[in-house]
Design a protein around this motif. Structure first.
Motif, short mmCIF file in Angstrom:
data_model
loop_
_atom_site.label_atom_id
_atom_site.label_comp_id
_atom_site.label_asym_id
_atom_site.label_seq_id
_atom_site.Cartn_x
_atom_site.Cartn_y
_atom_site.Cartn_z
N ALA A 118 -2.00 -3.55 -4.75
CA ALA A 118 -2.31 -4.39 -3.59
C ALA A 118 -2.10 -5.87 -3.91
O ALA A 118 -1.56 -6.63 -3.10
CB ALA A 118 -3.74 -4.15 -3.14
N ALA A 119 -2.52 -6.28 -5.12
CA ALA A 119 -2.35 -7.68 -5.51
C ALA A 119 -0.87 -8.04 -5.63
O ALA A 119 -0.44 -9.13 -5.20
CB ALA A 119 -3.06 -7.94 -6.84
N ARG A 120 -0.06 -7.13 -6.17
CA ARG A 120 1.36 -7.40 -6.30
C ARG A 120 2.05 -7.43 -4.95
O ARG A 120 2.96 -8.23 -4.71
CB ARG A 120 2.00 -6.36 -7.21
CG ARG A 120 1.50 -6.45 -8.67
CD ARG A 120 2.27 -5.52 -9.58
NE ARG A 120 1.75 -5.57 -10.94
CZ ARG A 120 1.09 -4.58 -11.52
NH1 ARG A 120 0.88 -3.44 -10.86
NH2 ARG A 120 0.65 -4.70 -12.76
N LEU A 121 1.62 -6.56 -4.04
CA LEU A 121 2.19 -6.56 -2.69
C LEU A 121 1.87 -7.84 -1.94
O LEU A 121 2.63 -8.29 -1.08
CB LEU A 121 1.68 -5.35 -1.89
CG LEU A 121 2.25 -3.99 -2.31
CD1 LEU A 121 1.56 -2.87 -1.56
CD2 LEU A 121 3.76 -3.94 -2.08
N ASP A 122 0.72 -8.44 -2.28
CA ASP A 122 0.35 -9.72 -1.66
C ASP A 122 1.09 -10.90 -2.27
O ASP A 122 0.85 -12.05 -1.88
CB ASP A 122 -1.16 -9.94 -1.79
CG ASP A 122 -1.95 -9.02 -0.87
OD1 ASP A 122 -1.35 -8.51 0.09
OD2 ASP A 122 -3.14 -8.79 -1.13
N GLY A 123 1.94 -10.63 -3.24
CA GLY A 123 2.75 -11.69 -3.84
C GLY A 123 2.15 -12.33 -5.07
O GLY A 123 2.66 -13.36 -5.54
N ALA A 124 1.07 -11.76 -5.63
CA ALA A 124 0.45 -12.35 -6.81
C ALA A 124 1.32 -12.12 -8.04
O ALA A 124 1.88 -11.03 -8.22
CB ALA A 124 -0.93 -11.75 -7.03
N GLN A 167 -5.73 -1.47 -6.79
CA GLN A 167 -5.97 -2.91 -6.73
C GLN A 167 -4.81 -3.70 -7.33
O GLN A 167 -4.43 -4.76 -6.80
CB GLN A 167 -7.27 -3.25 -7.46
CG GLN A 167 -8.52 -2.69 -6.81
CD GLN A 167 -9.79 -3.15 -7.49
OE1 GLN A 167 -9.78 -4.12 -8.25
NE2 GLN A 167 -10.89 -2.47 -7.21
#
Length: 324
Positions: free
Chosen positions: A225-231, A222
């Motif tokens: 995934a959040a970092r890959l989404d640019g968060a 998780q």
């Protein structure tokens, strides 16, 4: 009792108690084997639960009932007075001042330990020297509250302006800034905060360890995934990490809140409740051991238990909501 006798008694209890439990369970299983299978299956849980239930009844339920009964009697437990002890304590300034200070302990100790513990756990998780960093924070938890209070009493020590300052804080304050020394434990503007700071220093390590362990359980997938989404760091913490930590934070906050309501050691050692620093547990101690008033001391104990009860109920409700 001599030291050798005490050691022998402790060793006998340490070794004997498990042997007694094992003997009891073996005897229970032998007796259950004589019963029909269905009856034995129904009786087994209760037979196994009987020892802990008996201990709870002896060491928790009976003392609670006895304390309530004592709170309804006079100072010598010789005459029934009903709710007179409760009315007397609630009408006086002593308990009201202590309640006000306990609210300060509840808010500042719980909030301070949670905030500092969470901050240290998150920051330490990102460095290679995590174990060393957390060890420094956890170290005060190995010290008893009484010993910690004695240490900080010396740290807060105050001498009049113009005299050498033996307290560490005032020595630094006067030596670095040139300001006048502060009577940390006497000044009503600083003494409660100074006492609560000792509590935060003593218990932050506990909060750090528990929160750090929960932090390790956050799914890596998780986070990635959040970092890959640019968060960024803050959105990841707020929307991914914090929801996973919430049940742990509720449990830690509950334990800290109960500890804050029962605060006694630091107050007794450092100020003995003087200068507006009294707390409920210190009032209880004074009524019981100084005034020898068993009725009012028991009434204060019951009030303390009543104050702790909502904290436990809120904890149960929050955990059920998280599970749902």
């Amino acid at each position: 009792m001599s030291t050798s006798t005490a050691v022998a008694l402790a060793a006998a209890v340490t070794v004997g108690a498990p042997l007694v439990v094992l003997g009891y369970l073996a005897a229970v299983e032998r007796l259950l084997a004589l019963l029909p299978v269905a009856a034995g299956s129904r009786a087994r849980p209760w037979a196994w639960l009987l020892p802990p239930l008996a201990l709870i009844a002896i060491f928790l339920v009976y003392p609670l009932i006895n304390t309530i009964a004592l709170s309804l009697e006079d100072a010598t437990s010789s005459r029934w007075v009903g709710l007179a002890n409760y009315r007397a304590m609630l009408a006086g300034d002593e308990l009201r001042d202590a309640l006000r200070n306990n609210v300060l302990w509840l808010l500042l100790l719980t909030g301070g330990c949670l905030a500092v513990g969470l901050l240290i756990a998150v920051l330490a998780d990102r460095v290679r020297y995590e174990i060393a960093a957390k060890s420094v924070v956890v170290l005060p938890t190995a010290v008893s509250f009484v010993a910690g209070a004695v240490i900080w009493k010396f740290m807060y020590d105050y001498q009049a302006p113009g005299f050498p300052q033996t307290g560490t804080l005032n020595a630094v304050l006067t030596g670095v800034t040139g300001a006048d020394p502060v009577p940390w434990l006497v000044d009503t503007h600083t003494n409660n905060a100074a006492l609560i700071a000792v509590g935060v220093w003593m218990t932050t390590g506990f909060a750090t360890v528990v929160i750090s362990a929960a932090l390790k359980q956050v799914p890596v997938e998780q986070l990635e995934a959040a970092r890959l989404d640019g968060a960024g760091a803050w959105p990841v913490f707020r929307y991914v990490v914090l929801p996973h930590l919430r049940p742990t934070l509720v449990v830690v906050a509950t334990l800290l809140a109960i500890g804050a309501l029962k605060a006694f050691d630091a107050v007794y050692v450092m100020t003995n409740g003087n200068y507006g620093t009294d707390v409920i547990a210190n009032v209880l101690y004074r009524q019981l051991f100084v005034n020898s008033d068993y009725g009012r001391a028991s009434a204060v104990a019951v009030l303390l238990a009543v104050l702790v009860l909502p904290v436990l109920l809120l904890n149960i409700r929050a955990l059920r909501r998280e599970e749902g």
